[in-house]
Design a protein around this motif. Structure first.
Motif, PDB file in Angstrom:
ATOM      1  N   GLU A   1      36.167  33.209  34.690  1.00 22.67           N
ATOM      2  CA  GLU A   1      36.024  32.381  33.596  1.00 22.67           C
ATOM      3  C   GLU A   1      36.696  31.097  34.260  1.00 22.67           C
ATOM      4  O   GLU A   1      37.439  30.761  35.166  1.00 22.67           O
ATOM      5  N   ILE A   2      36.189  29.927  33.729  1.00 20.92           N
ATOM      6  CA  ILE A   2      36.320  28.643  34.423  1.00 20.92           C
ATOM      7  C   ILE A   2      37.795  28.099  33.838  1.00 20.92           C
ATOM      8  O   ILE A   2      37.899  28.260  32.607  1.00 20.92           O
TER       9      ILE A   2
ATOM     10  N   ALA B   1      34.742  22.329  44.384  1.00 22.60           N
ATOM     11  CA  ALA B   1      35.767  23.550  44.142  1.00 22.60           C
ATOM     12  C   ALA B   1      35.757  23.663  42.734  1.00 22.60           C
ATOM     13  O   ALA B   1      35.932  22.679  42.009  1.00 22.60           O
ATOM     14  N   VAL B   2      35.963  24.805  42.341  1.00 27.24           N
ATOM     15  CA  VAL B   2      35.863  25.480  40.737  1.00 27.24           C
ATOM     16  C   VAL B   2      37.067  26.340  40.499  1.00 27.24           C
ATOM     17  O   VAL B   2      37.294  27.372  41.532  1.00 27.24           O
ATOM     18  N   SER B   3      37.957  26.112  39.754  1.00 32.65           N
ATOM     19  CA  SER B   3      38.918  26.738  39.507  1.00 32.65           C
ATOM     20  C   SER B   3      38.838  27.926  38.366  1.00 32.65           C
ATOM     21  O   SER B   3      38.086  27.585  37.335  1.00 32.65           O
ATOM     22  N   LEU B   4      39.105  29.148  38.533  1.00 34.56           N
ATOM     23  CA  LEU B   4      38.726  30.355  37.850  1.00 34.56           C
ATOM     24  C   LEU B   4      39.841  31.094  37.527  1.00 34.56           C
ATOM     25  O   LEU B   4      40.912  31.053  38.224  1.00 34.56           O
ATOM     26  N   THR B   5      39.467  32.337  36.605  1.00 35.17           N
ATOM     27  CA  THR B   5      40.347  33.353  36.324  1.00 35.17           C
ATOM     28  C   THR B   5      39.765  34.539  36.399  1.00 35.17           C
ATOM     29  O   THR B   5      38.498  34.374  35.740  1.00 35.17           O
ATOM     30  N   LEU B   6      40.262  35.549  36.608  1.00 33.68           N
ATOM     31  CA  LEU B   6      39.745  36.865  36.884  1.00 33.68           C
ATOM     32  C   LEU B   6      40.638  37.961  36.084  1.00 33.68           C
ATOM     33  O   LEU B   6      41.983  37.782  36.197  1.00 33.68           O
TER      34      LEU B   6
END
Length: 217
Positions: free
Chosen positions: A11-12, A41-46
């Motif tokens: 998810e962004i 660049a894109v910040s994500l979470t997993l």
């Protein structure tokens, strides 16, 4: 091995900073950054549990992964992973976008096979000294191998296998050899004679001990 480990949902994230990252980790999430391919660049979470399970497989680090970011599927490589100093926790990940038409460079593990069957080791007292555990390759994403085998079945005592001796899959080259200099044909593994106790030294020690134990005449 299930192909599911190579596909991760992401998810962004817009809540950035150290405090936000701590909150994510407490919620069972892992912060990550996706970059490369000339894009921002894109910040994500997993999800940490799914990620932790996947990273336990060696192939996770040398395989093209798929990130599901909403409805978008992005092919990536793991470029960096930060782990907790002593807890089984992934702290942060860096992903690199890959383009199916553009060659990439990444490290691939070496698998040494038939080591225990080689006569030089099994029968002649040799042992294998591994000089490297992985190699950096260049290839298109579709040609990226999960590992490269190094067959020791016919290796002899005092023989060294170099980079030029490796059998590479089609479309794969070694970054070190691409530098075009014999100095870059590095040693991969050498079989040397194992060092055992010297018989003559043992015999001498036994003789000394016997002399000391014998009564004086």
């Amino acid at each position: 091995m299930s192909d599911g480990i190579f596909t991760l949902d992401a998810e962004i994230r817009t809540d950035l900073g150290k405090g936000a990252s701590r909150r994510l980790r407490h919620a069972g999430k892992v912060p990550a950054v996706l970059y490369g391919a000339g894009k921002e660049a894109v910040s994500l979470t997993l999800n940490h549990n799914k990620l932790f399970q996947a990273q336990g497989f060696e192939a996770f680090y040398s395989h093209v992964l798929t990130l599901n970011i909403g409805k978008e599927k992005v092919e990536v490589l793991v470029k960096d992973m930060q782990r907790h100093a002593f807890k089984p926790v992934v702290m942060h990940l860096d992903f690199l976008r890959v383009d199916a038409k553009v060659a990439l460079q990444t490290n691939v593990p070496l698998h040494f096979i038939n080591e225990e069957k080689a006569e030089s080791i099994k029968l002649n007292g040799g042992h294998a000294e591994h000089h490297m555990v992985d190699v950096e390759v260049s290839c298109l994403p579709g040609d990226l191998p999960e590992y490269i085998e190094v067959d020791l079945i016919n290796i002899e005592l005092d023989q060294t296998i170099h980079l030029t001796d490796l059998v590479l899959p089609k479309g794969v080259s070694l970054v070190e050899l691409n530098k075009g200099d014999d100095n870059h044909d590095l040693a991969v593994v050498t079989v040397k004679l194992s060092k055992g106790p010297k018989v003559e030294d043992e015999d001498a020690a036994e003789g000394d001990a016997a002399a000391e134990a014998a009564p004086a005449e």
